[in-house]
Design an enzyme around this catalytic site. Structure first.
Site, PDB file in Angstrom:
ATOM      1  N   LYS A  11       0.807  -1.222   0.000  1.00 13.22           N
ATOM      2  CA  LYS A  11       0.000   0.000   0.000  1.00 13.22           C
ATOM      3  C   LYS A  11       0.847   1.281   0.000  1.00 13.22           C
ATOM      4  CE  LYS A  11      -3.851  -2.243   2.393  1.00 13.22           C
ATOM      5  NZ  LYS A  11      -4.722  -2.182   3.585  1.00 13.22           N
ATOM      6  N   TYR A  51     -12.564  -2.464  -3.268  1.00 14.22           N
ATOM      7  CA  TYR A  51     -13.061  -2.447  -1.891  1.00 14.22           C
ATOM      8  C   TYR A  51     -14.585  -2.355  -1.809  1.00 14.22           C
ATOM      9  CZ  TYR A  51      -8.294  -2.134  -0.193  1.00 14.22           C
ATOM     10  OH  TYR A  51      -6.982  -2.408   0.106  1.00 14.22           O
ATOM     11  N   ASN A 114      -1.767   0.151   7.060  1.00 18.48           N
ATOM     12  CA  ASN A 114      -1.207  -1.122   7.522  1.00 18.48           C
ATOM     13  C   ASN A 114      -0.320  -1.822   6.494  1.00 18.48           C
ATOM     14  OD1 ASN A 114      -3.051  -2.308   5.757  1.00 18.48           O
ATOM     15  ND2 ASN A 114      -4.540  -2.727   7.369  1.00 18.48           N
ATOM     16  N   HIS A 117      -2.076  -5.619   1.790  1.00 23.04           N
ATOM     17  CA  HIS A 117      -3.361  -6.323   1.681  1.00 23.04           C
ATOM     18  C   HIS A 117      -3.061  -7.718   1.171  1.00 23.04           C
ATOM     19  CE1 HIS A 117      -7.369  -7.513   0.277  1.00 23.04           C
ATOM     20  NE2 HIS A 117      -6.737  -7.953  -0.792  1.00 23.04           N
TER      21      HIS A 117
END
Length: 140
Positions: A11, A51, A114, A117
């Site tokens: 990301k 998403y 984070n 994915h």
């Protein structure tokens, strides 16, 4: 356990800190092969489609904005039990709860940023891979 493929995204929070190589090293150390990889700038449409499962969630807009905020690295990983193995390598979504040695423990900034994915099931892996890769781009 069968050889399978999973989808990964490195990301924007990780690419902006030049962590692609460090993350790839952890992926490969876990015994997964990177059989396709490209650095892209995800469009809003791509992010919203990717998403879509979260569309009704309050964080959807913020997530989409984050995913289009900078380059990402999309990947296809291959190996025995690749989906579960990569989820283990990624670590918990909350980096403060992630195990030592995981990508998120080492590199994630927060629950939202984070770093990576990974697909959660064979069906989603197939859909996610097809969204970003043509068959001839996967060279395992």
């Amino acid at each position: 356990m069968a050889i399978e493929r999973t989808f990964s995204i490195i990301k924007p929070d990780a690419t902006e800190r030049n962590l692609t190589g460090a993350i790839n090293a952890l992926i490969e150390k876990a015994g997964l092969r990177i059989v396709a990889q490209k650095r892209i700038r995800m469009t809003r449409d791509q992010a919203e489609t990717f998403y879509a499962v979260h569309k009704a969630r309050p964080f959807f807009g913020e997530l989409v904005d984050f995913m289009i905020s900078g380059p990402v690295v999309v990947q296809v990983l291959e190996g025995e039990g690749a989906i579960l193995k990569y989820r283990d390598v990624m670590g918990a979504t909350d980096p403060s709860k992630a195990a030592e040695g995981t990508i998120r423990k080492a590199h994630a900034k927060s629950i939202g940023e984070n770093s990576v994915h990974g697909s959660d099931a064979p069906e989603t892996a197939a859909i996610e891979i097809a969204q970003f890769f043509a068959g001839n781009e996967i060279v395992g």
